[in-house]
Design a protein around this motif. Structure first.
Motif, PDB file in Angstrom:
ATOM      1  N   LEU A  42       0.558  -1.078  -0.396  1.00  0.00           N
ATOM      2  CA  LEU A  42      -0.269  -0.125   0.115  1.00  0.00           C
ATOM      3  C   LEU A  42       1.460   1.336   0.180  1.00  0.00           C
ATOM      4  CD1 LEU A  42      -2.854  -1.045   2.460  1.00  0.00           C
ATOM      5  CD2 LEU A  42      -2.976   0.391  -0.187  1.00  0.00           C
ATOM      6  N   ALA A  43       1.458   1.056   0.518  1.00  0.00           N
ATOM      7  CA  ALA A  43       2.985   2.164   1.099  1.00  0.00           C
ATOM      8  C   ALA A  43       3.778   2.587  -0.393  1.00  0.00           C
ATOM      9  CB  ALA A  43       3.917   1.782   2.379  1.00  0.00           C
ATOM     10  N   PRO A  47      -3.430   3.992  -3.523  1.00  0.00           N
ATOM     11  CA  PRO A  47      -4.474   4.303  -3.792  1.00  0.00           C
ATOM     12  C   PRO A  47      -4.884   5.985  -3.995  1.00  0.00           C
ATOM     13  CG  PRO A  47      -5.024   2.613  -2.886  1.00  0.00           C
ATOM     14  CD  PRO A  47      -3.740   2.820  -2.217  1.00  0.00           C
ATOM     15  N   ASP A  48      -5.674   5.950  -4.417  1.00  0.00           N
ATOM     16  CA  ASP A  48      -5.880   7.484  -4.712  1.00  0.00           C
ATOM     17  C   ASP A  48      -6.571   7.715  -3.091  1.00  0.00           C
ATOM     18  OD1 ASP A  48      -4.809   8.299  -6.771  1.00  0.00           O
ATOM     19  OD2 ASP A  48      -7.152   7.752  -8.307  1.00  0.00           O
ATOM     20  N   TRP A  74      -4.821   0.701  11.083  1.00  0.00           N
ATOM     21  CA  TRP A  74      -5.535   1.931  10.717  1.00  0.00           C
ATOM     22  C   TRP A  74      -4.896   1.979   9.738  1.00  0.00           C
ATOM     23  CZ3 TRP A  74      -7.425   5.046  14.028  1.00  0.00           C
ATOM     24  CH2 TRP A  74      -7.437   4.775  15.870  1.00  0.00           C
ATOM     25  N   TYR A  75      -5.951   2.200   8.336  1.00  0.00           N
ATOM     26  CA  TYR A  75      -5.392   2.535   7.195  1.00  0.00           C
ATOM     27  C   TYR A  75      -6.423   4.618   7.336  1.00  0.00           C
ATOM     28  CZ  TYR A  75      -5.100  -2.177   6.192  1.00  0.00           C
ATOM     29  OH  TYR A  75      -4.190  -3.493   6.177  1.00  0.00           O
ATOM     30  N   LEU A  76      -5.221   5.041   6.571  1.00  0.00           N
ATOM     31  CA  LEU A  76      -5.626   6.414   7.046  1.00  0.00           C
ATOM     32  C   LEU A  76      -5.695   6.794   5.268  1.00  0.00           C
ATOM     33  CD1 LEU A  76      -4.882   6.252   9.891  1.00  0.00           C
ATOM     34  CD2 LEU A  76      -3.724   8.385   9.435  1.00  0.00           C
ATOM     35  N   ALA A  77      -7.486   8.072   4.958  1.00  0.00           N
ATOM     36  CA  ALA A  77      -7.605   8.198   3.854  1.00  0.00           C
ATOM     37  C   ALA A  77      -7.894   9.552   4.147  1.00  0.00           C
ATOM     38  CB  ALA A  77      -8.516   7.567   3.481  1.00  0.00           C
ATOM     39  N   GLU A  78      -8.117  10.885   2.994  1.00  0.00           N
ATOM     40  CA  GLU A  78      -8.343  11.634   2.919  1.00  0.00           C
ATOM     41  C   GLU A  78     -10.110  11.840   2.781  1.00  0.00           C
ATOM     42  OE1 GLU A  78      -5.281  14.340   1.283  1.00  0.00           O
ATOM     43  OE2 GLU A  78      -3.674  13.213   1.864  1.00  0.00           O
ATOM     44  N   VAL A  83     -11.789   6.562   1.229  1.00  0.00           N
ATOM     45  CA  VAL A  83     -12.145   5.607   2.179  1.00  0.00           C
ATOM     46  C   VAL A  83     -12.752   4.659   1.105  1.00  0.00           C
ATOM     47  CG1 VAL A  83     -13.424   4.640   4.236  1.00  0.00           C
ATOM     48  CG2 VAL A  83     -12.146   6.400   4.724  1.00  0.00           C
ATOM     49  N   GLY A  84     -13.838   4.528   0.555  1.00  0.00           N
ATOM     50  CA  GLY A  84     -14.282   4.193  -0.131  1.00  0.00           C
ATOM     51  C   GLY A  84     -13.960   3.294  -1.832  1.00  0.00           C
ATOM     52  N   MET A  85     -12.762   4.897  -1.913  1.00  0.00           N
ATOM     53  CA  MET A  85     -11.574   3.724  -2.957  1.00  0.00           C
ATOM     54  C   MET A  85     -10.372   3.153  -2.326  1.00  0.00           C
ATOM     55  SD  MET A  85     -11.166   7.632  -4.584  1.00  0.00           S
ATOM     56  CE  MET A  85      -9.832   7.247  -6.071  1.00  0.00           C
ATOM     57  N   LEU A  86     -10.185   2.855  -0.955  1.00  0.00           N
ATOM     58  CA  LEU A  86      -9.682   2.245  -0.660  1.00  0.00           C
ATOM     59  C   LEU A  86     -10.031   1.012  -0.080  1.00  0.00           C
ATOM     60  CD1 LEU A  86      -6.914   1.366   1.098  1.00  0.00           C
ATOM     61  CD2 LEU A  86      -7.649   2.482   3.217  1.00  0.00           C
ATOM     62  N   GLU A  87     -10.805   0.761  -0.520  1.00  0.00           N
ATOM     63  CA  GLU A  87     -11.558  -0.711  -0.600  1.00  0.00           C
ATOM     64  C   GLU A  87     -11.472  -1.234  -1.786  1.00  0.00           C
ATOM     65  OE1 GLU A  87     -16.426  -2.816   0.212  1.00  0.00           O
ATOM     66  OE2 GLU A  87     -16.226  -0.944  -0.500  1.00  0.00           O
ATOM     67  N   THR A  88     -11.746  -0.592  -3.026  1.00  0.00           N
ATOM     68  CA  THR A  88     -11.483  -1.576  -4.182  1.00  0.00           C
ATOM     69  C   THR A  88      -9.815  -1.376  -4.725  1.00  0.00           C
ATOM     70  OG1 THR A  88     -11.795   0.663  -5.447  1.00  0.00           O
ATOM     71  CG2 THR A  88     -13.300  -1.245  -5.017  1.00  0.00           C
ATOM     72  N   GLY A  89      -9.267   0.016  -4.065  1.00  0.00           N
ATOM     73  CA  GLY A  89      -7.542   0.094  -4.274  1.00  0.00           C
ATOM     74  C   GLY A  89      -6.601  -1.199  -3.544  1.00  0.00           C
ATOM     75  N   ALA A  90      -7.058  -1.303  -2.206  1.00  0.00           N
ATOM     76  CA  ALA A  90      -6.472  -3.048  -1.766  1.00  0.00           C
ATOM     77  C   ALA A  90      -6.572  -3.446  -2.201  1.00  0.00           C
ATOM     78  CB  ALA A  90      -7.681  -2.670  -0.271  1.00  0.00           C
ATOM     79  N   VAL A  91      -7.310  -4.285  -3.205  1.00  0.00           N
ATOM     80  CA  VAL A  91      -7.185  -5.493  -3.736  1.00  0.00           C
ATOM     81  C   VAL A  91      -7.131  -5.850  -4.931  1.00  0.00           C
ATOM     82  CG1 VAL A  91      -8.672  -6.180  -1.953  1.00  0.00           C
ATOM     83  CG2 VAL A  91      -9.762  -5.366  -3.961  1.00  0.00           C
ATOM     84  N   SER A  92      -6.202  -4.532  -5.532  1.00  0.00           N
ATOM     85  CA  SER A  92      -6.178  -3.615  -6.986  1.00  0.00           C
ATOM     86  C   SER A  92      -5.058  -3.987  -7.535  1.00  0.00           C
ATOM     87  CB  SER A  92      -7.114  -3.098  -7.645  1.00  0.00           C
ATOM     88  OG  SER A  92      -6.597  -2.793  -7.323  1.00  0.00           O
TER      89      SER A  92
END
Length: 203
Positions: A42-43, A47-48, A74-78, A83-92
């Motif tokens: 992730l680092a 993801p955006d 803890w996954y920090l998002a702006e 947060v929604g983009m992290l859901e899909t970005g984390a698995v792609s």
């Protein structure tokens, strides 16, 4: 001091918090290597809207299964969109393989969404956590005033649960012991062992 949510440009900092433990028969060292691999992925290819992540092991998590040991991410998002983009970005992309290896080795889990309220986000790098609810008959602005000394200086940070999403208490003081809280605040205190933390200060 209390800003109602740190913003890095286009939205408040939110945290998706995930508690989990390995499946039966999974080696703990193997599980932790898989977790660290995913956080590094992730680092290296965020993801955006993704800011950074942290992972610790705790000997006791009352809101996870039978309340025994487990892991806390803890996954920090702006903002909510991120947060929604992290859901899909984390698995792609390059993150999919590391995510799947960690997920397939995991058993039960629970999640929550918290918003940054005050202090320093860097307090999450510490394994120190004090979880607590708002005392009865204490308004939020009154509680904020009571917590100011605990957040003065240092890296301690206050996080507040959003939309009642998650099984843990409403507030988390990260990076400072429960002794820093007002006497009438009943807190669950935990000390975690670091599995993954990004280098350098937040921002």
């Amino acid at each position: 001091m209390f800003c109602g949510g740190l913003s890095l440009g286009w939205g408040p900092v939110l945290a998706y918090v995930f508690w989990h433990c390995p499946a039966a028969g999974v080696d703990a060292d193997q599980y932790e290597r898989a977790l660290a691999e995913f956080h590094r992925a992730l680092a290296e290819a965020p993801p955006d809207g993704f800011a950074r992540s942290f992972c610790h092991h705790f000997e006791r998590l009352p809101w996870l299964g039978e309340g025994g040991p487990g892991y806390e991410d803890w996954y920090l998002a702006e903002g909510w969109t991120a947060v929604g983009m992290l859901e899909t970005g984390a698995v792609s992309g390059s993150r999919r393989g590391p995510h799947d290896r960690a997920a397939f080795a995991s058993a039960k889990g629970a999640g929550a969404v918290y918003g940054f309220a005050a202090g320093s986000v860097d307090g999450l790098a510490s394994g120190s956590r004090a979880w607590f609810g708002r005392p009865e008959e204490t308004a939020y602005h009154e509680l904020d005033g009571l917590l100011t000394p605990a957040l003065a200086g240092g890296d301690a940070g206050l996080w507040r649960r959003r939309l009642v999403l998650g099984p843990a208490p409403e507030h988390c003081l990260a990076g400072a012991p429960a002794a820093e809280l007002p006497a009438d605040v009943d807190a669950f205190e935990a000390g975690g062992r670091l599995i993954f933390s990004p280098s350098g200060p937040f921002g």
